[in-house]
Design an enzyme around this catalytic site. Structure first.
Site, PDB file in Angstrom:
ATOM      1  N   LYS A  38       4.191  46.618  49.725  1.00  0.00           N
ATOM      2  CA  LYS A  38       3.651  47.687  50.154  1.00  0.00           C
ATOM      3  C   LYS A  38       4.435  48.828  50.987  1.00  0.00           C
ATOM      4  O   LYS A  38       4.454  50.031  50.686  1.00  0.00           O
ATOM      5  CB  LYS A  38       2.363  47.545  50.861  1.00  0.00           C
ATOM      6  CG  LYS A  38       1.177  46.832  49.925  1.00  0.00           C
ATOM      7  CD  LYS A  38       0.796  47.828  48.802  1.00  0.00           C
ATOM      8  CE  LYS A  38      -0.346  47.266  48.161  1.00  0.00           C
ATOM      9  NZ  LYS A  38      -0.984  48.067  46.944  1.00  0.00           N
ATOM     10  N   TYR A  53       2.779  40.455  50.413  1.00  0.00           N
ATOM     11  CA  TYR A  53       2.106  41.605  50.312  1.00  0.00           C
ATOM     12  C   TYR A  53       2.474  43.106  51.127  1.00  0.00           C
ATOM     13  O   TYR A  53       2.870  44.043  50.544  1.00  0.00           O
ATOM     14  CB  TYR A  53       0.605  41.664  50.511  1.00  0.00           C
ATOM     15  CG  TYR A  53      -0.220  42.655  50.232  1.00  0.00           C
ATOM     16  CD1 TYR A  53      -0.686  42.864  49.013  1.00  0.00           C
ATOM     17  CD2 TYR A  53      -0.856  43.195  51.389  1.00  0.00           C
ATOM     18  CE1 TYR A  53      -1.558  44.195  48.788  1.00  0.00           C
ATOM     19  CE2 TYR A  53      -1.630  44.450  51.320  1.00  0.00           C
ATOM     20  CZ  TYR A  53      -2.258  44.505  49.974  1.00  0.00           C
ATOM     21  OH  TYR A  53      -3.252  45.925  49.929  1.00  0.00           O
ATOM     22  N   ASP A  84      -5.894  48.427  33.090  1.00  0.00           N
ATOM     23  CA  ASP A  84      -6.097  47.112  33.836  1.00  0.00           C
ATOM     24  C   ASP A  84      -5.656  46.016  33.068  1.00  0.00           C
ATOM     25  O   ASP A  84      -5.243  46.116  32.052  1.00  0.00           O
ATOM     26  CB  ASP A  84      -7.340  47.175  34.236  1.00  0.00           C
ATOM     27  CG  ASP A  84      -7.678  46.381  35.657  1.00  0.00           C
ATOM     28  OD1 ASP A  84      -7.095  45.025  35.736  1.00  0.00           O
ATOM     29  OD2 ASP A  84      -8.458  46.837  36.623  1.00  0.00           O
ATOM     30  N   ASP A 139      -0.250  44.478  31.899  1.00  0.00           N
ATOM     31  CA  ASP A 139       0.098  43.825  33.002  1.00  0.00           C
ATOM     32  C   ASP A 139       1.529  44.648  33.375  1.00  0.00           C
ATOM     33  O   ASP A 139       2.647  44.498  32.904  1.00  0.00           O
ATOM     34  CB  ASP A 139       0.593  42.529  32.526  1.00  0.00           C
ATOM     35  CG  ASP A 139       1.287  41.589  33.610  1.00  0.00           C
ATOM     36  OD1 ASP A 139       1.493  42.202  34.853  1.00  0.00           O
ATOM     37  OD2 ASP A 139       1.683  40.571  33.419  1.00  0.00           O
ATOM     38  N   SER A 148      -0.878  50.337  51.821  1.00  0.00           N
ATOM     39  CA  SER A 148      -1.621  49.626  52.724  1.00  0.00           C
ATOM     40  C   SER A 148      -1.198  49.938  53.951  1.00  0.00           C
ATOM     41  O   SER A 148      -0.153  50.278  54.401  1.00  0.00           O
ATOM     42  CB  SER A 148      -1.811  48.172  52.262  1.00  0.00           C
ATOM     43  OG  SER A 148      -2.295  47.321  53.235  1.00  0.00           O
ATOM     44  N   THR A 183     -13.317  45.665  48.971  1.00  0.00           N
ATOM     45  CA  THR A 183     -13.043  45.415  47.630  1.00  0.00           C
ATOM     46  C   THR A 183     -13.068  43.879  47.129  1.00  0.00           C
ATOM     47  O   THR A 183     -13.118  43.020  47.878  1.00  0.00           O
ATOM     48  CB  THR A 183     -11.466  46.110  47.368  1.00  0.00           C
ATOM     49  OG1 THR A 183     -10.726  45.015  47.995  1.00  0.00           O
ATOM     50  CG2 THR A 183     -11.523  47.328  47.719  1.00  0.00           C
TER      51      THR A 183
END
Length: 249
Positions: free
Chosen positions: A158, A154, A37, A63, A141, A189
């Protein structure tokens, strides 16, 4: 169940949300883990939770938009455990905005983390996954399957993950490596809880990203990831599985 006893799993985005739930689920099932992470304290916390379940855990600050950090993380996993059996690419980022207001650096950052980062981890891990006849589970997603409001970057990232995964499934099937994708939608989340609507946004569009039976949990996604990564998913390759409570039904 101990479906991951004697197996090594690398989980990205393990500090929170779906990544955190995935790390705990796999620890419960006996996996040795490399948890990666970008934030120190959540990473330390999830490692302690996993070790409390009796499994070996290493951590790596990474990263994933930086290919050198990704390569170093994969190398650290192999140095510690001598193998990788499963790669779970969970890390990602998102923000909502109107497309004309999306600055180029923000666009580039979303694609760099979500899509390029997923690619970098797949690229670095594949030689080890070929050796172990392992598999990859990438997190995309429902935004990759249907238009999602205020989410151009985004959704594009995805959608790229879906295409990348299908190609990996074909390219490496003969070498014993599987690659699959999960497509969560309306999951509780931290990244979702932090959403702020763009100025002037039509709130009615939120109905497109709400599940008819209510929001799901990160644990519900982790359970499907565990199934795909285990021998129970042995004949599943190149698939994308929606976990959205019927949102796209």
């Amino acid at each position: 169940m101990k479906r991951f006893a004697d197996r090594v799993v690398l989980v990205t985005g393990a500090g929170s949300g779906i990544g955190h739930a995935t790390a705990l689920r796999l620890a419960d099932e006996g996996a040795a883990l490399l948890c990666a992470d970008v934030v120190t304290e959540p990473l330390r916390a999830v490692a302690e939770e996993c070790r409390a379940r009796g499994v070996a855990v290493e951590t790596a600050l990474c990263d994933q938009s930086d290919e050198r950090q990704v390569d170093a993380t994969v190398a650290a996993c192999v140095a510690r455990f001598a193998r990788i059996d499963v790669l779970c690419n969970v890390a990602g980022n998102q923000r909502l905005d109107h497309t004309p207001e999306r600055a180029t650096p923000d666009w580039n950052r979303v694609l760099a983390v979500n899509l390029s980062g997923t690619f970098f981890f797949c690229r670095a891990a594949l030689p080890h996954l070929i050796a172990s006849k392992g598999n990859i589970v990438n997190v995309a997603s429902t935004a990759a399957l249907r238009g999602q409001p205020w989410s151009a970057a985004y959704s594009a990232s995805k959608g790229g993950i879906l295409s990348l995964t299908r190609n990996l499934a074909i390219d490496y099937a003969a070498q014993g490596v599987r690659a699959n994708t999960v497509c969560p939608g309306d999951i509780k989340t931290p990244i979702v809880n932090a959403f702020r609507l763009p100025e002037g946004a039509n709130p009615k569009l939120l109905d497109r990203i709400r599940a008819p039976r209510g929001s799901g949990s990160a644990e519900s996604v982790a359970g499907v990831i565990a199934m795909l990564a285990s021998d129970d998913g042995a004949h599943i390759n190149g698939a994308e599985i929606r976990i959205d409570g019927g949102m796209l039904s």
